[in-house]
Design an enzyme around this catalytic site. Structure first.
Site, PDB file in Angstrom:
ATOM      1  CG  HIS A  34      85.349  21.957  12.779  1.00 18.16           C
ATOM      2  ND1 HIS A  34      86.499  22.982  14.032  1.00 18.16           N
ATOM      3  CD2 HIS A  34      84.475  23.384  13.379  1.00 18.16           C
ATOM      4  CE1 HIS A  34      85.972  23.780  14.398  1.00 18.16           C
ATOM      5  NE2 HIS A  34      85.081  24.170  13.674  1.00 18.16           N
ATOM      6  NE  ARG A  94      85.662  19.610  -8.615  1.00 17.57           N
ATOM      7  CZ  ARG A  94      84.965  18.759  -9.361  1.00 17.57           C
ATOM      8  NH1 ARG A  94      84.842  17.683  -9.518  1.00 17.57           N
ATOM      9  NH2 ARG A  94      84.469  19.989 -10.490  1.00 17.57           N
ATOM     10  CD  GLU A 152      96.322  27.561  -4.100  1.00 19.50           C
ATOM     11  OE1 GLU A 152      96.193  28.499  -3.159  1.00 19.50           O
ATOM     12  OE2 GLU A 152      95.865  26.616  -3.009  1.00 19.50           O
ATOM     13  CG  ASP A 171      89.795  30.621 -13.552  1.00 21.34           C
ATOM     14  OD1 ASP A 171      89.200  30.344 -12.119  1.00 21.34           O
ATOM     15  OD2 ASP A 171      90.076  31.593 -13.303  1.00 21.34           O
TER      16      ASP A 171
HETATM   17  N1  HPA Z   1      91.571  32.804  -7.877  1.00 22.06           N
HETATM   18  C1  HPA Z   1      91.996  32.398  -6.777  1.00 22.06           C
HETATM   19  N2  HPA Z   1      91.179  31.487  -6.500  1.00 22.06           N
HETATM   20  C2  HPA Z   1      90.781  30.544  -7.659  1.00 22.06           C
HETATM   21  C3  HPA Z   1      90.471  30.805  -9.143  1.00 22.06           C
HETATM   22  C4  HPA Z   1      90.897  32.353  -9.021  1.00 22.06           C
HETATM   23  O1  HPA Z   1      90.973  33.397  -9.624  1.00 22.06           O
HETATM   24  N3  HPA Z   1      90.424  29.989  -9.819  1.00 22.06           N
HETATM   25  C5  HPA Z   1      90.082  28.925  -9.095  1.00 22.06           C
HETATM   26  N4  HPA Z   1      90.151  29.527  -7.845  1.00 22.06           N
END
Ligand code: HPA
Length: 232
Positions: free
Chosen positions: A4, A24, A178, A203
């Site tokens: 890959h 990114r 994550e 978030d």
């Molecule tokens: N969950 C899983 N992965 C993520 C999240 C989440 O809320 N936010 C950024 N990566």
């Protein structure tokens, strides 16, 4: 043979930054590296090698989720002799006191993935960061004035967690959710390499807040700089 990543031996530096998003990787190469050369475009999973303050560094996209990361990281370790791997990614905060944009140094990574049960059966492995990288990232963050939290993340196979397992992780001290770090740490242990995940809270799962695109750009820039400085 590497399937890959289509690079020659020697095209990839011994220290690699690992963003999930290949764009990114491109952003880091274009904004932080000198003389960056793209060594991989297979499946659009871009990889670049260049120089940061004179140090040769690569940056490789991994895609989302542990199975995707596992493919790229195994190839980096097995075929390109990569020694230091730092994930730079985002996570959801599970604790309402964790502000958006905060940087987390993941000292450990819990997991709900079957990758762990496929490897360890009924045993429960505890994937952890390399202490040297963690220590150096922590001290660089202090020097750079970047506010960091050292804590455990949980790497889930499901972004849309209808069972709200994040609540159970939070109860046991996990700070962010994550989708990749546990497999990165486990592969580093398997190949006897060094790994760290540096995460920005993009978030907050507990409050429903999310960063704006502009906030994400600035906070990600901090995290990338911290990761690169850690490798010096
Ligand atoms: N969950 C899983 N992965 C993520 C999240 C989440 O809320 N936010 C950024 N990566």
């Amino acid at each position: 043979m590497s399937t890959h990543i289509n690079a020659k031996e020697g095209d990839i530096a011994s220290s690699v930054l690992l963003p999930g998003d290949p764009l990114r990787a491109k952003f880091i190469a274009e904004n932080f590296l000198e003389n960056a050369v793209c060594y991989n475009q297979v499946r659009g999973m871009l990889g670049y090698t260049g120089y940061y303050k004179g140090k040769r560094v690569s940056v490789q996209g991994t895609g989302m989720g542990q199975p995707s990361l596992a493919i790229y990281v195994q190839e980096l370790f097995q075929f390109y002799n990569v020694q230091n791997a730092i994930r730079v990614g985002t996570c959801g905060g599970v604790n309402k006191d964790l502000s958006l944009g905060k940087v987390i140094l993941a000292n450990g990574a819990c997991s709900d993935s079957s990758l762990q049960t496929q490897r360890f059966g009924s045993l429960h492995y505890a994937p952890v960061a390399d202490f040297g990288l963690l220590d150096s990232a922590y001290h660089k963050a202090k020097e750079l004035g970047i506010d960091v939290v050292v804590g455990q993340c949980a790497s889930s196979d499901r972004f849309y967690d209808e069972n709200e397992y994040w609540k159970l992780w939070a109860k046991y001290g996990v700070v962010g959710i994550e989708m990749e770090a546990a497999e990165l740490y486990t592969l580093a242990a398997q190949f006897k390499r060094k790994a760290l995940a540096i995460l920005t809270v993009s978030d907050n799962i507990a409050t429903g807040e999310a960063t704006t695109a502009e906030e994400r750009q600035t906070t990600f820039t901090n995290m990338m700089k911290l990761a690169l400085e850690t490798l010096l």
